[in-house]
Design a protein around this motif. Structure first.
Motif, PDB file in Angstrom:
ATOM      1  N   ALA A  20      17.072 -31.961 -97.171  1.00 56.91           N
ATOM      2  CA  ALA A  20      17.587 -32.043 -95.801  1.00 56.91           C
ATOM      3  C   ALA A  20      17.046 -33.247 -95.056  1.00 56.91           C
ATOM      4  CB  ALA A  20      17.250 -30.763 -95.037  1.00 56.91           C
ATOM      5  N   ASN A  21      15.998 -33.871 -95.583  1.00 56.36           N
ATOM      6  CA  ASN A  21      15.376 -34.996 -94.898  1.00 56.36           C
ATOM      7  C   ASN A  21      15.422 -36.282 -95.721  1.00 56.36           C
ATOM      8  OD1 ASN A  21      14.015 -34.071 -92.204  1.00 56.36           O
ATOM      9  ND2 ASN A  21      13.674 -32.393 -93.655  1.00 56.36           N
ATOM     10  N   GLY A  22      16.471 -36.413 -96.527  1.00 57.62           N
ATOM     11  CA  GLY A  22      16.707 -37.672 -97.208  1.00 57.62           C
ATOM     12  C   GLY A  22      15.722 -38.018 -98.295  1.00 57.62           C
ATOM     13  N   ALA A  23      15.217 -37.011 -99.012  1.00 55.45           N
ATOM     14  CA  ALA A  23      14.236 -37.264-100.069  1.00 55.45           C
ATOM     15  C   ALA A  23      14.646 -36.563-101.359  1.00 55.45           C
ATOM     16  CB  ALA A  23      12.852 -36.815 -99.624  1.00 55.45           C
ATOM     17  N   PRO A  24      15.763 -36.969-101.969  1.00 56.56           N
ATOM     18  CA  PRO A  24      16.230 -36.289-103.183  1.00 56.56           C
ATOM     19  C   PRO A  24      15.297 -36.448-104.367  1.00 56.56           C
ATOM     20  CG  PRO A  24      17.516 -38.286-102.784  1.00 56.56           C
ATOM     21  CD  PRO A  24      16.663 -38.069-101.571  1.00 56.56           C
ATOM     22  N   VAL A  25      14.606 -37.582-104.476  1.00 62.72           N
ATOM     23  CA  VAL A  25      13.687 -37.786-105.598  1.00 62.72           C
ATOM     24  C   VAL A  25      12.504 -36.830-105.482  1.00 62.72           C
ATOM     25  CG1 VAL A  25      12.109 -39.410-106.700  1.00 62.72           C
ATOM     26  CG2 VAL A  25      14.371 -40.181-105.969  1.00 62.72           C
ATOM     27  N   THR A  26      11.957 -36.715-104.287  1.00 66.23           N
ATOM     28  CA  THR A  26      10.842 -35.792-104.088  1.00 66.23           C
ATOM     29  C   THR A  26      11.290 -34.354-104.322  1.00 66.23           C
ATOM     30  OG1 THR A  26       9.877 -37.316-102.479  1.00 66.23           O
ATOM     31  CG2 THR A  26       9.029 -35.076-102.488  1.00 66.23           C
ATOM     32  N   ALA A  27      12.492 -34.028-103.871  1.00 63.06           N
ATOM     33  CA  ALA A  27      13.028 -32.693-104.134  1.00 63.06           C
ATOM     34  C   ALA A  27      13.125 -32.441-105.637  1.00 63.06           C
ATOM     35  CB  ALA A  27      14.403 -32.548-103.488  1.00 63.06           C
ATOM     36  N   ASN A  28      13.573 -33.442-106.376  1.00 69.27           N
ATOM     37  CA  ASN A  28      13.706 -33.327-107.830  1.00 69.27           C
ATOM     38  C   ASN A  28      12.349 -33.112-108.491  1.00 69.27           C
ATOM     39  OD1 ASN A  28      14.959 -33.458-110.402  1.00 69.27           O
ATOM     40  ND2 ASN A  28      14.540 -35.649-110.535  1.00 69.27           N
ATOM     41  N   ILE A  29      11.338 -33.854-108.040  1.00 70.49           N
ATOM     42  CA  ILE A  29       9.991 -33.716-108.593  1.00 70.49           C
ATOM     43  C   ILE A  29       9.454 -32.306-108.349  1.00 70.49           C
ATOM     44  CG2 ILE A  29       7.578 -34.376-108.183  1.00 70.49           C
ATOM     45  CD1 ILE A  29       8.832 -36.338-109.956  1.00 70.49           C
ATOM     46  N   THR A 315      15.331 -24.757 -89.781  1.00 71.48           N
ATOM     47  CA  THR A 315      16.413 -25.741 -89.726  1.00 71.48           C
ATOM     48  C   THR A 315      16.105 -26.987 -90.555  1.00 71.48           C
ATOM     49  OG1 THR A 315      15.503 -26.885 -87.788  1.00 71.48           O
ATOM     50  CG2 THR A 315      16.942 -24.990 -87.373  1.00 71.48           C
ATOM     51  N   TYR A 316      14.828 -27.138 -90.979  1.00 75.45           N
ATOM     52  CA  TYR A 316      14.355 -28.322 -91.708  1.00 75.45           C
ATOM     53  C   TYR A 316      14.477 -29.587 -90.862  1.00 75.45           C
ATOM     54  CZ  TYR A 316      15.173 -24.942 -95.436  1.00 75.45           C
ATOM     55  OH  TYR A 316      15.197 -23.807 -96.192  1.00 75.45           O
ATOM     56  N   ARG A 317      14.473 -29.419 -89.555  1.00 74.80           N
ATOM     57  CA  ARG A 317      14.511 -30.556 -88.628  1.00 74.80           C
ATOM     58  C   ARG A 317      13.155 -30.667 -87.936  1.00 74.80           C
ATOM     59  NH1 ARG A 317      19.329 -33.440 -89.135  1.00 74.80           N
ATOM     60  NH2 ARG A 317      19.694 -33.702 -86.917  1.00 74.80           N
ATOM     61  N   HIS A 318      12.876 -31.855 -87.417  1.00 71.17           N
ATOM     62  CA  HIS A 318      11.611 -32.086 -86.726  1.00 71.17           C
ATOM     63  C   HIS A 318      11.874 -32.234 -85.235  1.00 71.17           C
ATOM     64  CE1 HIS A 318      10.874 -33.102 -90.900  1.00 71.17           C
ATOM     65  NE2 HIS A 318       9.617 -32.790 -90.669  1.00 71.17           N
ATOM     66  N   GLU A 319      11.212 -31.432 -84.468  1.00 71.62           N
ATOM     67  CA  GLU A 319      11.492 -31.340 -83.037  1.00 71.62           C
ATOM     68  C   GLU A 319      10.367 -31.975 -82.218  1.00 71.62           C
ATOM     69  OE1 GLU A 319      13.968 -27.126 -83.439  1.00 71.62           O
ATOM     70  OE2 GLU A 319      11.890 -27.109 -82.698  1.00 71.62           O
ATOM     71  N   LEU A 320      10.760 -32.826 -81.279  1.00 66.15           N
ATOM     72  CA  LEU A 320       9.822 -33.423 -80.345  1.00 66.15           C
ATOM     73  C   LEU A 320       9.767 -32.538 -79.108  1.00 66.15           C
ATOM     74  CD1 LEU A 320       7.960 -35.737 -79.429  1.00 66.15           C
ATOM     75  CD2 LEU A 320      10.015 -36.918 -78.576  1.00 66.15           C
ATOM     76  N   VAL A 321       8.635 -31.870 -78.936  1.00 73.05           N
ATOM     77  CA  VAL A 321       8.475 -30.906 -77.847  1.00 73.05           C
ATOM     78  C   VAL A 321       7.295 -31.331 -76.991  1.00 73.05           C
ATOM     79  CG1 VAL A 321       7.981 -28.502 -77.260  1.00 73.05           C
ATOM     80  CG2 VAL A 321       9.460 -29.040 -79.208  1.00 73.05           C
ATOM     81  N   VAL A 322       7.469 -31.308 -75.673  1.00 74.86           N
ATOM     82  CA  VAL A 322       6.430 -31.729 -74.735  1.00 74.86           C
ATOM     83  C   VAL A 322       6.218 -30.646 -73.682  1.00 74.86           C
ATOM     84  CG1 VAL A 322       5.748 -33.468 -73.029  1.00 74.86           C
ATOM     85  CG2 VAL A 322       6.960 -34.172 -75.105  1.00 74.86           C
ATOM     86  N   ARG A 323       4.949 -30.407 -73.364  1.00 78.75           N
ATOM     87  CA  ARG A 323       4.584 -29.517 -72.263  1.00 78.75           C
ATOM     88  C   ARG A 323       3.634 -30.288 -71.351  1.00 78.75           C
ATOM     89  NH1 ARG A 323       2.552 -23.855 -74.795  1.00 78.75           N
ATOM     90  NH2 ARG A 323       2.888 -23.202 -72.620  1.00 78.75           N
ATOM     91  N   TYR A 324       3.636 -29.972 -70.061  1.00 80.46           N
ATOM     92  CA  TYR A 324       2.661 -30.627 -69.177  1.00 80.46           C
ATOM     93  C   TYR A 324       2.340 -29.736 -67.995  1.00 80.46           C
ATOM     94  CZ  TYR A 324       6.515 -31.948 -66.018  1.00 80.46           C
ATOM     95  OH  TYR A 324       7.589 -31.929 -65.155  1.00 80.46           O
ATOM     96  N   TRP A 325       1.147 -30.002 -67.446  1.00 79.13           N
ATOM     97  CA  TRP A 325       0.631 -29.279 -66.288  1.00 79.13           C
ATOM     98  C   TRP A 325      -0.054 -30.272 -65.348  1.00 79.13           C
ATOM     99  CZ3 TRP A 325      -0.143 -28.073 -71.415  1.00 79.13           C
ATOM    100  CH2 TRP A 325       0.377 -26.859 -71.889  1.00 79.13           C
TER     101      TRP A 325
END
Length: 349
Positions: A20-29, A315-325
């Protein structure tokens, strides 16, 4: 679920994640390793009988790192067709099985420690997150504190150059620059200063040590060749001016960091990328408790923020999440990003 079932499930999850993240060779390994393992061998017993939780322990990537190191050093030339993507399926599994039989003693130590990934491309998401914080009315000065810093390459984020949808940040003469494919509206146009950057890791990588530098290279997904060049540039920059990086448990370090003096007019930021899944629930809960307590005590002149780029394992996605106070401290999903910085899908307005 038995240990072996949990291990096989973690390998299947890692294969899907890589694809899902563009790494078919690593998936194969990864797929070939689990298919090739002999349960009666020492390596097979160590992997299939893994005592911990194999997914947060990143067991599949520990295994993959060992094989990549053998290939990079020339010890396993029979893996060439696997790493160039021309050998897959049963043929790849047979090649991997032969390597296990010949190099079991060299593969075993790779199971002893967590993977070390230190991708500088993730710093572009950090920068976008800082610009967004400024757009929310926070001060323009930042004190940055990173957990899971590995070799500390992202602790040099103020030395890199960024072009984010035409918004530029960082020194114009940097030898390392990033211009990820940008999807969605541009990030806020904001000027800010990074006053300090420091970090910790449970097992910091010393890039001056060739063996440790090889370890970092071995954890780079082989199909992403541009990452090797960025690593080499980062090693040179680190040698010229080292960063503030110490060995420490993430939760204990965060507790001590939050107790330290904070300059007025400066935002204290906890940041991390692709490390949360490795911490385990107890550390995750303690860090969350610490940050929320610091948030409740935060003042306008001494704000606290939390910038995280982490994997959603469903989802196999990477989410940019921010919290602040001060503020409600609610997590704001700013967007999604490629794990190695190829693109950023910006959702914030």
């Amino acid at each position: 679920m038995s240990n072996e079932q949990a291990v096989r499930k973690s390998f299947a999850n890692q294969v899907a994640y890589c694809r899902a993240n563009g790494a078919p060779v690593t998936a194969n390994i990864v797929e070939a390793i689990i298919a090739a393992i002999d349960p009666d061998s020492g390596y097979g017993r160590a992997v299939l009988g893994w005592a911990g939780d194999p997914l947060p322990d990143a067991l599949p990537l520990r295994c993959a790192g060992g094989f990549h190191a053998l290939y990079l050093t020339g010890a396993a030339p029979e893996l060439a067709a696997v790493y160039d993507g021309t050998m897959v399926g049963d043929d790849a599994a047979h090649a991997v099985a032969a390597v296990i039989a010949r190099h079991e003693a060299r593969l075993m130590p790779w199971l002893d420690g967590p993977p070390q990934t230190n991708e500088t491309g993730r710093s572009a998401s950090y920068i976008a997150g800082l610009a967004w914080l400024v757009s929310q009315g926070l001060p323009h000065r930042f004190e940055l504190n990173e957990i899971g810093s590995s070799a500390g390459l992202n602790l040099m984020l103020d030395r890199y150059r960024y072009d984010l949808a035409g918004r530029t940040y960082g020194p114009t003469d940097s030898v390392v620059s990033f211009a990820p494919e940008w999807r969605g509206p541009p990030p806020p146009e904001a000027n800010f200063a990074i006053e300090s950057v420091r970090g910790c890791d449970i097992a910091p990588v010393d890039l001056a040590d060739p063996a440790q530098a090889l370890r970092l290279r071995a954890y780079i997904w082989p199909e992403h060749v541009e990452r090797f060049a960025r690593l080499d540039a980062g090693i040179a920059m680190m040698a010229a001016r080292p960063v503030s990086l110490i060995q420490a448990d993430a939760d204990q370090w965060v507790a001590e960091m939050l107790q330290g003096p904070q300059q007025p007019g400066t935002v204290r930021v906890l940041m991390h990328s692709i490390v949360w899944q490795y911490l385990g629930e107890a550390r995750q809960e303690r860090i969350t408790t610490l940050m929320e307590a610091a948030g409740r005590a935060a003042k306008a002149e001494r704000p606290v923020a939390w910038v995280a780029l982490e994997a959603n394992r469903e989802t196999y996605r990477h989410e940019l999440v921010v919290r602040y106070w001060p503020g409600d401290g609610e997590p704001a999903l700013l967007g999604e990003a490629h794990p190695h910085g190829k693109w950023i899908d910006w959702r914030a307005t």
